[in-house]
Design a protein around this motif. Structure first.
Motif, mmCIF file in Angstrom:
data_model
loop_
_atom_site.group_PDB
_atom_site.id
_atom_site.type_symbol
_atom_site.label_atom_id
_atom_site.label_comp_id
_atom_site.label_asym_id
_atom_site.label_seq_id
_atom_site.Cartn_x
_atom_site.Cartn_y
_atom_site.Cartn_z
ATOM 1 N N LYS A 83 -9.293 51.161 -74.689
ATOM 2 C CA LYS A 83 -8.462 51.656 -75.781
ATOM 3 C C LYS A 83 -7.009 51.297 -75.510
ATOM 4 O O LYS A 83 -6.540 51.389 -74.389
ATOM 5 C CB LYS A 83 -8.596 53.181 -75.914
ATOM 6 C CG LYS A 83 -9.946 53.617 -76.439
ATOM 7 C CD LYS A 83 -9.982 55.110 -76.625
ATOM 8 C CE LYS A 83 -11.331 55.563 -77.112
ATOM 9 N NZ LYS A 83 -11.427 56.997 -77.253
ATOM 10 N N PRO A 84 -6.286 50.880 -76.550
ATOM 11 C CA PRO A 84 -4.882 50.538 -76.340
ATOM 12 C C PRO A 84 -4.065 51.769 -75.974
ATOM 13 O O PRO A 84 -4.290 52.847 -76.512
ATOM 14 C CB PRO A 84 -4.439 49.951 -77.679
ATOM 15 C CG PRO A 84 -5.496 50.304 -78.665
ATOM 16 C CD PRO A 84 -6.725 50.655 -77.908
ATOM 17 N N ASN A 124 0.463 54.330 -79.644
ATOM 18 C CA ASN A 124 0.109 54.661 -81.019
ATOM 19 C C ASN A 124 -0.306 53.389 -81.747
ATOM 20 O O ASN A 124 0.345 52.348 -81.613
ATOM 21 C CB ASN A 124 1.310 55.298 -81.724
ATOM 22 C CG ASN A 124 1.725 56.585 -81.046
ATOM 23 O OD1 ASN A 124 0.902 57.441 -80.781
ATOM 24 N ND2 ASN A 124 3.009 56.718 -80.756
ATOM 25 N N VAL A 125 -1.367 53.477 -82.537
ATOM 26 C CA VAL A 125 -1.896 52.316 -83.233
ATOM 27 C C VAL A 125 -1.505 52.392 -84.707
ATOM 28 O O VAL A 125 -1.710 53.412 -85.360
ATOM 29 C CB VAL A 125 -3.434 52.245 -83.093
ATOM 30 C CG1 VAL A 125 -3.998 51.073 -83.868
ATOM 31 C CG2 VAL A 125 -3.828 52.148 -81.628
ATOM 32 N N LYS A 172 -2.465 51.020 -88.249
ATOM 33 C CA LYS A 172 -3.653 50.423 -88.855
ATOM 34 C C LYS A 172 -3.343 49.914 -90.256
ATOM 35 O O LYS A 172 -2.416 50.381 -90.909
ATOM 36 C CB LYS A 172 -4.778 51.458 -88.926
ATOM 37 C CG LYS A 172 -5.231 51.934 -87.556
ATOM 38 C CD LYS A 172 -6.329 52.955 -87.661
ATOM 39 C CE LYS A 172 -6.762 53.416 -86.276
ATOM 40 N NZ LYS A 172 -7.813 54.411 -86.349
ATOM 41 N N LEU A 210 -2.139 42.920 -82.656
ATOM 42 C CA LEU A 210 -3.576 42.736 -82.507
ATOM 43 C C LEU A 210 -4.194 41.719 -83.475
ATOM 44 O O LEU A 210 -5.385 41.430 -83.360
ATOM 45 C CB LEU A 210 -4.282 44.088 -82.668
ATOM 46 C CG LEU A 210 -3.794 45.176 -81.706
ATOM 47 C CD1 LEU A 210 -4.376 46.522 -82.070
ATOM 48 C CD2 LEU A 210 -4.158 44.811 -80.274
ATOM 49 N N PRO A 214 -6.895 48.068 -86.721
ATOM 50 C CA PRO A 214 -5.669 48.168 -85.937
ATOM 51 C C PRO A 214 -4.848 46.869 -86.008
ATOM 52 O O PRO A 214 -5.396 45.785 -85.875
ATOM 53 C CB PRO A 214 -6.153 48.416 -84.510
ATOM 54 C CG PRO A 214 -7.538 48.934 -84.661
ATOM 55 C CD PRO A 214 -8.086 48.287 -85.901
ATOM 56 N N VAL A 247 0.198 48.013 -81.660
ATOM 57 C CA VAL A 247 0.229 49.147 -80.731
ATOM 58 C C VAL A 247 1.694 49.400 -80.409
ATOM 59 O O VAL A 247 2.411 48.499 -79.979
ATOM 60 C CB VAL A 247 -0.569 48.861 -79.436
ATOM 61 C CG1 VAL A 247 -0.460 50.034 -78.483
ATOM 62 C CG2 VAL A 247 -2.017 48.552 -79.758
#
Length: 182
Positions: A103-104, A107-108, A110, A165, A177, A180
């Motif tokens: 998991k990155p 905060n992602v 999207k 990403l 996503p 990050v």
């Protein structure tokens, strides 16, 4: 809309990256939906729903369950037949859990819609952000084009861009996503 135009439209949607298209004119509704690889393990299919008449739709009666149990009359003085429990539904495949290391960290951000991801406002322009750039909440990070509309993707977080990403020009899905922010 003529049959030839409908066929041309179906071919155009099939060849494009659109997953769903709806059109309505003079009471005639046309809805085209193409399943994606995430929804379908086989070839993509195109579903076309075109009413034959442009009259108001008549509600159809509800469908009876396919496996309705047969009911036989019970004679007075005889015990009631035992009720067999229904067979359990096929178990859903269990999604493998993503390890914490995969998991990155951070905060992602999207994608809020399906479309094409663009890192810059124009082909010859600098990207909105690069890895290592500091960003503030509300700052534009990229653009997602959907149906010839350019939608700005803003950061929901304040921090530093630690990963991008997706590639410029790549098709993105809803909820995919994109960045990050740490």
């Amino acid at each position: 809309m003529k049959a030839e135009q409908i066929i041309q439209l179906i071919e155009a949607v099939s060849a494009s990256e659109l997953t769903e298209f709806k059109y309505e004119e003079d009471g005639v509704k046309l809805s085209l939906k193409k399943t994606t690889a995430a929804q379908n393990t086989g070839d993509d299919k195109l579903i076309c729903q075109v009413p034959i008449f442009s009259q108001p739709a008549v509600p159809t009666p509800p469908m009876m369950p396919a496996a309705a149990p047969a009911v036989s009359p019970v004679q007075p003085g005889t015990p009631a037949p035992a009720v067999q429990p229904a067979a359990p539904a096929a178990a859903q495949p269990v999604q493998p859990e993503v390890s914490e290391a995969a998991k990155p960290a951070g905060n992602v951000v999207k994608s809020p819609l399906v479309g094409t991801f663009y890192a810059a406002p124009a082909e010859d322009a600098e990207p909105f952000v690069k890895v290592g750039d500091s960003v503030k909440e509300g700052q534009v990070l990229a653009i997602v084009e959907a149906m010839k509309l350019m939608n700005e993707i803003e950061s929901d977080f304040t921090g530093t861009v630690s990963e991008i990403l997706v590639e410029n020009g790549q098709a993105v899905e809803y909820g995919q996503p994109l960045f990050v922010i740490s």
